[in-house]
Scaffold this motif. Structure first.
Motif, PDB file in Angstrom:
ATOM      1  N   ASP A  43      34.205  63.001  17.000  1.00 48.88           N
ATOM      2  CA  ASP A  43      33.010  63.426  17.734  1.00 48.88           C
ATOM      3  C   ASP A  43      33.142  63.293  19.245  1.00 48.88           C
ATOM      4  N   GLU A  46      31.143  65.830  21.335  1.00 47.65           N
ATOM      5  CA  GLU A  46      29.712  65.505  21.345  1.00 47.65           C
ATOM      6  C   GLU A  46      29.429  64.339  22.285  1.00 47.65           C
ATOM      7  N   GLN A  49      29.504  65.477  25.874  1.00 50.98           N
ATOM      8  CA  GLN A  49      28.304  66.239  26.213  1.00 50.98           C
ATOM      9  C   GLN A  49      27.106  65.324  26.421  1.00 50.98           C
ATOM     10  N   GLN A  50      27.081  64.203  25.699  1.00 49.55           N
ATOM     11  CA  GLN A  50      25.982  63.243  25.813  1.00 49.55           C
ATOM     12  C   GLN A  50      26.190  62.234  26.946  1.00 49.55           C
TER      13      GLN A  50
END
Length: 335
Positions: A43, A46, A49-50
């Motif tokens: 991940d 992800e 991006q966070q």
């Protein structure tokens, strides 16, 4: 190049950040590096991006950001699967500017490690008390309940750590054990405990070996088999008598009490490691390890006062009677 942050970023969801540094020859972008270094984690796009990956200065980085050798990155570990909540609370016995002392329930790890990240005493306390600088002064096994001390002040932490290093802390435990005849109490158990090495070694199991003893514990009988009914003790072997012991360790070896008692033919009720290592499976919260860190005492190295903290839990009632033991219904924080 920006200077590295002197302190790590703050915890997220109670988890302290981890750091990793790029080595020569590793992939040249942040995403490629993380995927190569930690291939088990899928991940990373992800997380990036966070904004859950930061550079040494504490700023979020992008997937395509170059990361030459020497680059330091901060990130937060995530459990591979949702962690089942341990249905017992951490009870604060004492809190001041230097120390936090708690009653630790069974089944709760002290600090994040392996598959236990958020379901730990440290993370729960950081979330409950908002104290980022908490650090455990000693360890209890995940299965063991009882008194556990934390340092809340980095400036005075070394003075308290020295107490444990120099064996200036008086510790008392209680254990419900499967009984065997032929022992005269009280007595001092002395063994040489070693951790097996190499392929095929029993994971997490300490072994008694010949040679100079390195583990010493005073063993006293509190209640014999005539005073305890095995049917009231969760996890007691059918048809086998049980007894309640007081244990005062002189040394602090890994799994010392569990390994020594098993070697004496007095295995602790509910022990899934000693004397026989059992297959790992889901926790049975109704059958805890019947080992309790009852008391902790020392002379405070900062102000010279006598400190003593005692667990409010009842060893053999821990799951049989949660209200009496204080595990299930106790408030999560108490001054």
């Amino acid at each position: 190049m920006k200077p590295e942050a002197l302190t790590p970023p703050p915890p997220r969801d109670g988890i302290n950040p981890s750091r990793v540094r790029v080595r020569p020859g590793e992939p040249g972008t942040v995403l490629a590096f993380l995927q190569a270094r930690f291939p088990h984690a899928t991940d990373w796009p992800e997380r990036l991006q966070q904004q859950a990956v930061l550079n040494a200065a504490g700023q979020p980085v992008q997937a395509a950001t170059p990361c030459p050798a020497g680059t330091l990155l901060w990130y937060w570990r995530r459990p591979a699967a949702p962690e089942p909540r341990v249905p017992f609370e951490v009870v604060v016995l004492h809190r001041c500017e230097r120390l936090v002392v708690v009653d630790k329930p069974p089944f709760l790890a002290v600090t994040p490690s392996g598959r236990h990240l958020q379901e730990t005493v440290l993370v729960r306390l950081q979330q409950q008390l908002g104290l980022r600088d908490l650090s455990p002064l000693h360890r209890l096994d995940r299965d063991t309940a009882g008194v556990l001390a934390f340092s809340a002040d980095p400036a005075t932490r070394p003075a308290y750590q020295a107490l444990w290093r120099e064996r200036q802390v008086h510790k008392v435990y209680e254990a419900v054990v499967h009984w065997r005849e032929g022992l005269a109490f009280p007595f001092t158990a002395r063994h040489r405990l070693v951790e097996p090495q190499g392929e095929g070694a029993a994971f997490h199991q300490m072994q008694v070996a010949p040679g100079e003893p390195n583990a010493e514990t005073l063993v006293e009988l509190l209640q014999g088999p005539d005073a305890l009914e095995p049917a009231t003790v969760p996890g007691a072997a059918p048809g086998r008598a049980v007894a309640l012991l007081r244990l005062t360790p002189v040394t602090g070896r890994k799994h010392q009490l569990r390994a020594q008692l098993a070697a004496l033919g007095l295995p602790i009720v509910g022990d899934r490691v000693y004397p026989v290592l059992q297959p790992e499976g889901p926790d049975d919260f109704a059958r805890p390890l019947m080992l309790l860190a009852r008391r902790l005492a020392f002379q405070d190295p900062v102000d010279g006062s006598a400190r003593a903290f005692e667990s409010q839990l009842v060893t053999f009632q821990a799951c049989l009677n949660p209200e009496a033991s204080g595990l299930a219904s106790a408030p999560s924080a108490r001054r």
